[in-house]
Design an enzyme around this catalytic site. Structure first.
Site, mmCIF file in Angstrom:
data_model
loop_
_atom_site.group_PDB
_atom_site.id
_atom_site.type_symbol
_atom_site.label_atom_id
_atom_site.label_comp_id
_atom_site.label_asym_id
_atom_site.label_seq_id
_atom_site.Cartn_x
_atom_site.Cartn_y
_atom_site.Cartn_z
ATOM 1 N N ARG A 47 0.806 -1.218 0.000
ATOM 2 C CA ARG A 47 0.000 0.000 0.000
ATOM 3 C C ARG A 47 0.837 1.264 0.000
ATOM 4 O O ARG A 47 0.304 2.358 -0.051
ATOM 5 C CB ARG A 47 -0.941 -0.006 1.211
ATOM 6 N N ASP A 184 7.127 -22.664 7.083
ATOM 7 C CA ASP A 184 7.504 -22.773 8.495
ATOM 8 C C ASP A 184 9.018 -22.745 8.470
ATOM 9 O O ASP A 184 9.655 -23.717 8.046
ATOM 10 C CB ASP A 184 6.998 -24.099 9.085
ATOM 11 N N HIS A 185 9.608 -21.637 8.890
ATOM 12 C CA HIS A 185 11.035 -21.479 8.605
ATOM 13 C C HIS A 185 11.907 -22.508 9.337
ATOM 14 O O HIS A 185 13.031 -22.753 8.938
ATOM 15 C CB HIS A 185 11.506 -20.035 8.825
ATOM 16 N N HIS A 247 6.489 -24.476 14.765
ATOM 17 C CA HIS A 247 7.882 -24.935 14.698
ATOM 18 C C HIS A 247 8.132 -26.188 15.542
ATOM 19 O O HIS A 247 8.758 -27.137 15.101
ATOM 20 C CB HIS A 247 8.834 -23.830 15.179
HETATM 21 C C1 BG6 Z 1 9.222 -16.879 14.840
HETATM 22 C C2 BG6 Z 1 8.505 -16.378 16.055
HETATM 23 O O1 BG6 Z 1 8.388 -17.707 14.070
HETATM 24 O O2 BG6 Z 1 10.369 -17.615 15.237
HETATM 25 C C3 BG6 Z 1 9.421 -15.517 16.916
HETATM 26 O O3 BG6 Z 1 7.384 -15.618 15.657
HETATM 27 C C4 BG6 Z 1 10.693 -16.262 17.234
HETATM 28 O O4 BG6 Z 1 8.773 -15.105 18.109
HETATM 29 C C5 BG6 Z 1 11.318 -16.845 15.977
HETATM 30 O O5 BG6 Z 1 11.584 -15.346 17.839
HETATM 31 C C6 BG6 Z 1 12.470 -17.753 16.329
HETATM 32 O O6 BG6 Z 1 13.122 -18.169 15.165
HETATM 33 P P1 BG6 Z 1 14.643 -18.631 15.214
HETATM 34 O O7 BG6 Z 1 14.922 -19.103 13.829
HETATM 35 O O8 BG6 Z 1 15.450 -17.425 15.602
HETATM 36 O O9 BG6 Z 1 14.727 -19.701 16.246
#
Ligand code: BG6
Length: 510
Positions: A47, A184-185, A247
């Site tokens: 936006r 989902d990283h 996660h």
């Molecule tokens: C995110 C959460 O998905 O993952 C955060 O929203 C968190 O709150 C983060 O800090 C942690 O990711 P990583 O890769 O640093 O363990």
């Protein structure tokens, strides 16, 4: 190596933090590694009123997140990357007619030869996901008769089982399930994927990976940071929604799952869903009371500095009952895991940042060395997700000298020893996978719903249940004392340090 077809990446919410912080640096890594296809461009959409040049400056040329990476590179080389970026202003709202967006996409597509292949990346608040999908469909930007179309959605994917189901249904009106990539990283982390390899590419672990040899499983996810600038979001979410539902349950599913037939995405995802469906859902208040603990950090002094309590953080309700600590004990109802307790905890403002899985093996069935003290030195397999990524095996060795005194020794492997290998960052890996149409490391609709099915009753109990406590813990310690009671029957939490091989008990609080 799989082929990456020419394509266009459209990022919705392109003026937001995630684009500059994660997506563009990941694309830059792929650019350096020559992993981007010959014809590849990015169209940012949001936006904000910006020109292409302003967008390039913001996310590439003047970005704090790329500063170090660009430092010693030739201007022409950097330009080769920044010229791939374009921007389209959607006006005041995402809920608008996307005809102008379509026109821009068509122009870019024919000028840069991206073959009609498009990834739409939704990096907006989740309330807009369905709206954006609908608006894309309304102007025929979702049909696949002229190049494929894929949709990446960021977490949170739903706020509860009901909202997740609604969102799945909503998106599936406009995109088919195989077109939807739920990111989902954690699944992009090498060490999380390595859980599969450790288990299924070795013959020494899998025969022991069951109730006959494993006493309990412990998973810790600790962060030293608090909620930082995200108090507003976090206060509506909490540790269970923010970390556990996605996660941590992803990690659980990889520990629990049965061997898949092969490494095809659906084979692996089918087994993960089965694993999640086998988690015993806790329904009655007594079980929920005895097996779940929530806590909130309170003000304290860490390394000589005063640290705010959660309720004093910006954007947080001063009477908030949102948990920043969650510890859950549960069982898995299947042949392999019957009666093996799982202890999983996640929290902010812990003494250190660490994520690891600990497989605690049973004491040998028959004790030969009576005075060995071996009981308290059971074998452990520690799979370190981060930091100091690696694997540590704890086993008994004889102490030199008379008799048979047993001491515990370490057998370890560190990823850092693989010096030649470039370890891809999570977003880099996941983006490349989606570009190549590989959904193995993305969550499927039924997977997300199965995870919510387990989490929903806990959230409901914490919200409305009788006698639910919120325990305080001083910022910088390993959570509330009551969490020790949860694991009491089998031992104690392995409070890990930043270094994989260091033993528990680490704490920075003074
Ligand atoms: C995110 C959460 O998905 O993952 C955060 O929203 C968190 O709150 C983060 O800090 C942690 O990711 P990583 O890769 O640093 O363990």
């Amino acid at each position: 190596m799989r082929k990456t077809e020419n394509q266009l990446l459209v990022i919705f919410g392109a003026s937001g933090d995630l684009t500059a912080r994660k997506l563009v640096p990941s694309l830059f890594n792929l650019y350096i590694a020559k992993q981007l296809p010959e014809n590849f461009i990015v169209l940012g959409a949001s936006r904000s009123d910006m020109t292409d040049d302003e967008f390039r400056n913001r996310v590439v040329l003047e970005s704090d997140y790329l500063e170090d990476k660009l430092k010693d590179l030739k201007e022409k080389y950097i330009k080769g990357f920044s010229d791939k970026f374009f921007y389209e202003d959607l006006g005041g709202s995402y809920d608008t007619d996307y005809s102008a967006l379509r026109k821009r996409i068509e122009e870019l597509n024919s000028k840069y030869g991206t073959a009609g292949n498009i990834i739409y990346y939704l990096s907006t608040p989740p309330t807009l996901y369905e709206t954006i999908a609908k608006n894309l469909a309304d102007v025929n930007l979702t049909t696949q008769n002229n190049g494929w179309k894929r949709l990446i959605v960021e977490k949170p994917f739903g706020y509860s089982l009901e909202t997740a189901r609604k969102l799945n249904k909503g998106l599936q009106q406009y995109f088919t399930e195989p077109q939807i990539y739920r990111i989902d990283h954690y699944l992009g982390k090498e060490t999380v994927q390595n859980l599969l390899v450790t288990r299924f590419a070795n013959s020494i672990f899998e025969p022991l990976w069951n109730r006959n040899y494993i006493k309990h499983v412990e998973i810790t996810n600790a962060e030293s940071v608090g909620v930082e600038k995200r108090g507003g979001y976090y206060d509506k979410s909490g540790a269970l929604r923010d970390m556990f539902q996605n996660h941590l349950l992803q990690i659980v599913s990889l520990v629990v799952m049965e061997p898949p037939i092969g490494d095809e995405p659906e084979e692996i995802r089918n087994e993960k869903v089965k694993a999640l469906k086998s988690l015993r859902i806790m329904r009655d208040e007594k079980t929920l009371h005895e097996n779940t603990i929530r806590g909130q950090y309170v003000a304290s002094e860490v390394e000589g500095e005063l640290v705010k309590g959660y309720r004093e953080e910006d954007g947080v309700d001063p009477n908030s009952t949102t948990e920043t600590y969650a510890a859950i004990k549960f069982f898995v109802d299947n042949w392999r895991w019957k009666d093996v307790p799982f202890y999983v905890r996640t929290a902010k403002k812990m003494p250190t940042k660490v994520t690891e899985v600990v497989i605690h093996f049973k004491t040998p069935h028959h004790q030969i060395f009576q005075d060995s003290g071996v009981n308290s030195k059971d074998n452990k397999l520690i799979i370190r997700i981060q930091p100091d990524e690696g694997i540590l095996m704890k086993f008994g060795v004889k102490v030199p000298g008379q008799g048979f005194k047993v001491e515990r020794a370490n057998l370890d492997f560190y990823y850092s020893s693989l010096a030649q290998t470039h370890v891809m960052e999570a977003y880099e890996r996941l983006l490349l996978d989606c570009m190549q149409g590989d959904a193995t490391l993305y969550a499927r609709a039924d997977e997300v719903e199965a995870a919510w099915e387990f989490v929903d009753p806990i959230l409901k109990y914490w919200k409305d249940g009788k006698d639910v406590r919120m325990y305080g813990y001083a910022a910088g310690v390993w959570g509330p004392e009551n969490a020790d009671e949860l694991i009491d029957g089998v031992g104690y939490w392995r409070n890990p340090s930043a270094n994989l091989a260091d033993d528990s008990g680490y704490c920075v609080i003074c």
